[in-house]
Design a protein around this motif. Structure first.
Motif, PDB file in Angstrom:
ATOM      1  N   PRO A 100      10.469   1.015   0.459  1.00 49.12           N
ATOM      2  CA  PRO A 100      11.776   0.903  -0.191  1.00 49.12           C
ATOM      3  C   PRO A 100      12.133   2.134  -1.027  1.00 49.12           C
ATOM      4  O   PRO A 100      13.286   2.576  -1.026  1.00 49.12           O
ATOM      5  CB  PRO A 100      11.639  -0.349  -1.056  1.00 49.12           C
ATOM      6  N   HIS A 124      20.373   0.068   3.584  1.00 50.16           N
ATOM      7  CA  HIS A 124      19.665  -1.094   4.125  1.00 50.16           C
ATOM      8  C   HIS A 124      18.426  -0.641   4.894  1.00 50.16           C
ATOM      9  O   HIS A 124      18.423   0.440   5.500  1.00 50.16           O
ATOM     10  CB  HIS A 124      20.550  -1.885   5.098  1.00 50.16           C
ATOM     11  N   LEU A 125      17.407  -1.487   4.860  1.00 53.11           N
ATOM     12  CA  LEU A 125      16.259  -1.375   5.757  1.00 53.11           C
ATOM     13  C   LEU A 125      16.423  -2.425   6.850  1.00 53.11           C
ATOM     14  O   LEU A 125      16.847  -3.559   6.576  1.00 53.11           O
ATOM     15  CB  LEU A 125      14.959  -1.664   5.025  1.00 53.11           C
ATOM     16  N   CYS A 139      12.525  -4.290  -2.078  1.00 53.95           N
ATOM     17  CA  CYS A 139      13.742  -3.730  -1.472  1.00 53.95           C
ATOM     18  C   CYS A 139      14.941  -3.941  -2.378  1.00 53.95           C
ATOM     19  O   CYS A 139      15.723  -3.011  -2.635  1.00 53.95           O
ATOM     20  CB  CYS A 139      13.986  -4.371  -0.102  1.00 53.95           C
ATOM     21  N   ARG A 152      15.177  -1.780  -5.430  1.00 56.12           N
ATOM     22  CA  ARG A 152      15.603  -0.410  -5.132  1.00 56.12           C
ATOM     23  C   ARG A 152      17.055  -0.341  -4.676  1.00 56.12           C
ATOM     24  O   ARG A 152      17.528   0.719  -4.282  1.00 56.12           O
ATOM     25  CB  ARG A 152      14.701   0.194  -4.054  1.00 56.12           C
ATOM     26  N   LEU A 160      18.303  -1.885  -2.051  1.00 49.71           N
ATOM     27  CA  LEU A 160      18.374  -1.913  -0.597  1.00 49.71           C
ATOM     28  C   LEU A 160      18.573  -3.331  -0.097  1.00 49.71           C
ATOM     29  O   LEU A 160      17.945  -4.271  -0.599  1.00 49.71           O
ATOM     30  CB  LEU A 160      17.088  -1.371   0.021  1.00 49.71           C
ATOM     31  N   LEU A 188      17.867  -5.902   3.056  1.00 45.78           N
ATOM     32  CA  LEU A 188      16.827  -6.019   4.069  1.00 45.78           C
ATOM     33  C   LEU A 188      17.353  -6.848   5.239  1.00 45.78           C
ATOM     34  O   LEU A 188      17.756  -7.998   5.070  1.00 45.78           O
ATOM     35  CB  LEU A 188      15.571  -6.679   3.497  1.00 45.78           C
TER      36      LEU A 188
END
Length: 731
Positions: A274, A284-285, A326, A329, A331, A333
């Motif tokens: 992340p 995004h992851l 995630c 941070r 982000l 997911l």
């Protein structure tokens, strides 16, 4: 006493209802009898649950079967068994046959109809306490197997003996259930099933298991109690909207920074991944499938444990910490989700109860020719319930931001990858799979209702209409669709030598003909860098020194084109620093390449592209709206130059210019809209900072002059670098 015929049926594990004879039961005279089937036991004493006083000794009758009357007792009571086993071990435990029906009638009714919104709360293995004044901890099991003659829970706790814990059949729903005292999270189990023909099937893993053994072992594992629902924060909901900057970093978790000789743990990934993705500016992851699967080489796309985070990365609890890392941070997911097909391994759901329970019986519908897998029966209510419930499980219980749905095209069409005569038309004689279409619509509706803010993205490679249109308007209800056509066309163009690109100019412009027909994601995914396709760098022309600079320049220019183009972005891991080798799931990425400034420069470019994509609303606010785009130059085939305007909804503007030849163009005249008096270079993929030749417009502003060009009364003179993309903003 139990009749000899019933006793023999118990010993042979073919009694139709063990709950009717095992445990405490009154005879015709009202006398209580207690019966137990405990193969391997040498002696059994009956104790009162509260006082632990001895009530009776159960004589051994045959084959581990014990029974005796309970003296003068007429009322049922809570009891425990004190068992002495043949190996000398002794233990006190509650009796699984002392507990009544497990699932409520309301839940059974919904499950039988295939309408339960959360089937995973009822089916599978659930730790809990049960009992009266003296409750006992254990695990409730429930499994759908309507055509089975018998289902038993087996595991290390009962020496994998299918006679010990035969389940109760709830006939209307075809669901078998049992509460087994003293089992706990971490215990191994499977279901032993006798099919409708009386044949004993290979032991089956639990379709609803929330934890599984690491391959090649295949047992299910009792998981901790279900997590409470995890609602998305307002920040995360906003970040998923179609007017947000969405830039996705697609990752194969096992090989991103694969440790030597093993898989990374969720905590190791949480400590690095992340932070890296956030530092690179991604929003995004996206993880390739992390649900349990037997074969590493399927990359998770052939899953047999839809509810279980893979044991490759450690216990499921670690995945919860990864999701939290995630979000900490900033982000989102996304998880790849595979409802299209499943492998035929004997321990899985193929022939689960001895019949085609989860798949279509006709191989023209139920066998996937490309992948040698089985296709879910999208028309069966209980299977739809299984899949839709699984989608909700990941968003609701784990708090992931959304699902990227794999292989949607294979679900939509009954003739997908099938020659004429080897597929079954729909009820109207056509090729569309109405059942799969309905399934996806209902899945998207359910997530919208139960997990507001979570998104779904379709990997759909055809021109099927309305993939990202709401179901209320006749669409499939996805939030976004991968633009496979754009990816294929533009990569074919980039593969051409620059001198030939003038003959393929339309490949770069055609995507704008349909760019706003869906909410598109522009995907450079793992599929583009495997199976002999080469890495992104090696797709680019310019072989060997001294011409290798062209490979890097082409790649940087293409990334600039991609980030300037309407649509959300997706880039597979390793391509952000120009990985040289094709991706392999068996080895880590070539991080050592970052010691080379050319590779480090590509990485810096992707980071900066993500930064300005988020910073400049004109580059993302109207990604999915025709008002956000206008061509400035689309006809300059001879020089392979493209230019366009991006707008936001409050008057902000950005100009993107691409030169896809290695020829610098120091005084390129470009017509621009009225408004700004001057423009300045915000990003130049040929900058020395990224490994380029530093040709461009870095020394000053580009003044708008009253010189007509491209059908406009005003224009600017731009210095176009070779094989480069420029992004200009008002000065």
């Amino acid at each position: 006493m139990l009749s000899e015929s019933e006793l023999q049926a118990l010993l042979a594990a073919r009694h139709p209802d063990p709950f009717s004879v095992l445990g405490l039961h009154a005879d015709a005279d009202g006398k209580l009898w207690l019966r137990a089937l405990l193969p391997g036991a040498a002696g059994v004493m009956v104790l009162e649950a509260g006082t632990r006083k001895v009530v009776a000794s159960l004589p051994h009758r045959e084959g581990g079967f014990f029974e005796a009357p309970m003296g003068r007792r007429r009322k049922k009571f809570e009891y425990r068994f004190q068992v002495r086993w043949d190996d000398g071990h002794e233990g006190c435990h509650a009796d699984a046959y002392a507990f009544g029906p497990q699932l409520e009638e309301q839940d059974l009714t919904l499950l039988a109809r295939g309408e339960h919104p959360r089937p995973y709360t009822q089916l599978g293995a659930h730790p809990m306490e049960q009992g009266g004044e003296h409750p006992v901890a254990g695990v409730r099991f429930a499994v759908w197997a309507p055509n089975a003659r018998r289902v038993s829970v087996v595991g290390t706790f009962n020496n994998w003996d299918g006679r010990r814990h035969v389940m109760r059949l709830r006939h209307g729903a075809g669901i078998w259930e049992i509460f087994i005292p003293h089992m706990q999270p971490g215990d191994l189990y499977k279901f032993e099933i006798v099919g409708p023909g009386g044949n004993l099937l290979p032991p089956k893993a639990d379709p609803y298991a929330r934890a599984s053994q690491l391959r090649p072992e295949t047992a299910s594992i009792v998981a901790a109690p279900l997590r409470e629902p995890q609602a998305l924060s307002a920040e995360r909901v906003t970040a998923n909207r179609r007017d947000a900057a969405i830039s996705i970093y697609e990752v194969h978790a096992a090989s991103w920074r694969k440790p030597e000789g093993r898989f990374p743990t969720w905590d190791e990934l949480a400590a690095e991944l992340p932070a890296y993705a956030a530092a690179m500016g991604f929003t995004h992851l996206e993880l390739m499938p992390i649900s349990e699967h037997p074969f590493d080489g399927s990359w998770g796309y052939q899953t047999l444990g839809l509810f279980a985070p893979s044991a490759r990365f450690g216990p499921p609890e670690g995945f919860a910490r990864f999701v939290a890392a995630c979000h900490e941070r900033g982000l989102g997911l996304l998880l790849d989700w595979v409802p299209a097909h499943f492998p035929s391994d004997a321990f899985g759901i193929a022939q689960f109860d001895g019949t085609h329970l989860y798949d279509y019986a006709d191989p023209r519908e139920g066998f996937h020719r490309d992948w040698n897998t089985l296709i879910y029966n999208f028309g069966r209510n209980e299977v739809r319930q299984f899949l839709i419930g699984n989608a909700l499980y990941w968003t609701e219980r784990w708090g992931v931001d959304g699902l990227r749905v794999d292989a949607v095209a294979s679900m939509l069409y009954r003739d997908y990858s099938r020659p004429a005569g080897e597929w079954v038309p729909n009820s109207q004689g056509g090729r569309e799979n109405f059942e799969a279409i309905s399934l996806m619509q209902r899945m998207n509706e359910r997530l919208g209702l139960e997990s507001p803010g979570a998104i779904t993205l379709a990997e759909e490679s055809t021109s099927f209409p309305g993939v990202s249109r709401p179901t209320s308007a006749g669409g499939l209800g996805f939030h976004y669709k991968w633009n496979m056509g754009w990816m294929n066309d533009t990569l074919r163009y980039m593969h051409e030598e620059p001198i030939h690109r003038q003959w393929h100019h339309d490949k770069m412009t055609f995507g704008l003909v349909y760019a706003f027909s869906e909410n598109f994601v522009l995907p450079i995914s793992h599929d583009e860098v495997v199976h002999g396709k080469g890495s992104m760098l090696n797709k680019m022309p310019g072989d060997g020194d001294p011409n290798e600079w062209q490979k890097f320049a082409n790649l940087r220019a293409y990334y600039g084109f991609m980030w300037g183009h309407p649509g959300k972005k997706l880039l597979f891991m390793g391509q952000e620093f120009a990985q040289r080798d094709e991706w392999s799931h068996e080895r880590r990425l070539s991080w050592e390449l970052l010691e080379d400034e050319r590779h480090a420069g590509v990485q810096r470019l992707v980071r900066d592209l993500n930064s300005i994509y988020r910073e400049l609303p004109a580059l993302h606010r109207l990604d999915c709206e025709p008002a956000g785009f206008e061509w400035l130059q689309q006809e300059d085939r001879l020089q392979s130059v493209f230019a366009w305007l991006r707008r936001d909804d409050v008057g902000g503007e950005v100009i993107v210019i691409c030169n896809f030849t290695p020829v610098p163009r120091p005084d390129y005249r470009l017509g621009v809209p009225a408004g700004a008096r001057a423009w300045r270079e915000r990003l130049n993929t040929d900058s020395a900072h990224y490994g380029g030749s530093n040709v461009g417009n870095l020394e000053g502003t580009l003044k708008v002059e009253k010189k007509a060009a491209n059908g406009r009364p005003q224009s600017i003179s731009v210095s176009l670098p070779p094989l480069a993309t420029l992004i200009l903003v008002p000065a």
